[in-house]
Motif scaffolding. Structure first.
Motif, short mmCIF file in Angstrom:
data_model
loop_
_atom_site.label_atom_id
_atom_site.label_comp_id
_atom_site.label_asym_id
_atom_site.label_seq_id
_atom_site.Cartn_x
_atom_site.Cartn_y
_atom_site.Cartn_z
N ILE A 196 90.75 -71.84 -169.45
CA ILE A 196 91.07 -70.98 -168.31
C ILE A 196 89.87 -70.85 -167.39
O ILE A 196 90.01 -70.92 -166.16
CB ILE A 196 91.55 -69.59 -168.80
N GLU A 197 88.69 -70.68 -167.98
CA GLU A 197 87.48 -70.57 -167.17
C GLU A 197 87.23 -71.86 -166.38
O GLU A 197 86.81 -71.82 -165.23
CB GLU A 197 86.28 -70.24 -168.07
N GLU A 198 87.54 -72.99 -167.00
CA GLU A 198 87.38 -74.28 -166.32
C GLU A 198 88.33 -74.38 -165.12
O GLU A 198 87.94 -74.85 -164.05
CB GLU A 198 87.64 -75.42 -167.31
N SER A 241 87.93 -72.48 -157.60
CA SER A 241 86.84 -72.05 -156.74
C SER A 241 86.21 -73.24 -156.02
O SER A 241 85.93 -73.19 -154.82
CB SER A 241 85.78 -71.32 -157.56
N GLN A 242 86.00 -74.33 -156.74
CA GLN A 242 85.44 -75.54 -156.13
C GLN A 242 86.40 -76.13 -155.10
O GLN A 242 85.95 -76.64 -154.06
CB GLN A 242 85.13 -76.58 -157.21
N ARG A 254 90.00 -85.05 -158.87
CA ARG A 254 90.15 -83.76 -159.56
C ARG A 254 90.96 -82.78 -158.71
O ARG A 254 91.73 -81.99 -159.24
CB ARG A 254 88.79 -83.18 -159.89
N ALA A 255 90.75 -82.83 -157.40
CA ALA A 255 91.51 -81.96 -156.51
C ALA A 255 93.01 -82.27 -156.59
O ALA A 255 93.84 -81.36 -156.67
CB ALA A 255 91.01 -82.09 -155.08
N LEU A 256 93.35 -83.55 -156.59
CA LEU A 256 94.76 -83.94 -156.68
C LEU A 256 95.36 -83.53 -158.02
O LEU A 256 96.50 -83.05 -158.09
CB LEU A 256 94.92 -85.44 -156.46
N ALA A 257 94.60 -83.70 -159.10
CA ALA A 257 95.09 -83.31 -160.42
C ALA A 257 95.31 -81.80 -160.48
O ALA A 257 96.32 -81.32 -161.02
CB ALA A 257 94.10 -83.74 -161.50
#
Length: 96
Positions: free
Chosen positions: A2-4, A10-11, A21-24
């Motif tokens: 959850i923290e990840e 946030s990123q 990573r954004a798409l995932a």
């Protein structure tokens, strides 16, 4: 985990997440309303921090709104009779 996810959201808002990573993350968020709500909260917080424009409300604001709603009168209006009875409906259908 959850923290990840919180960190990735946030990123994403800060535009610090790479494309893959954004798409995932966006695919995960599309299926999870909890993550969508979290993104909305993070965006709101980020906007308030970056713009220095925010509204300050009293700590009992929600309680006062709830009390005002509870004091509102509730009106039960009588059900209106239909202008067309089933017999008239059939007659109109036959006539057409």
């Amino acid at each position: 985990m959850i923290e990840e996810l919180n960190q990735k959201i946030s990123q994403l808002i800060d535009n610090d997440l790479d494309k893959e990573r954004a798409l995932a993350l966006l695919k995960k968020m599309k299926q999870d309303p909890v993550l969508q709500a979290k993104l909305s909260r993070y965006e709101t917080i980020g906007h308030a921090i970056k713009s220095d424009v925010f509204l300050s409300v009293d700590s009992d604001f929600a309680a006062r709104v709830n009390q005002a709603i509870q004091k509102e009168s509730v009106y039960f209006l009588p059900k209106r009779k239909s202008l067309f009875t089933p017999y008239l409906r059939l007659s109109a259908l036959a006539a057409s």
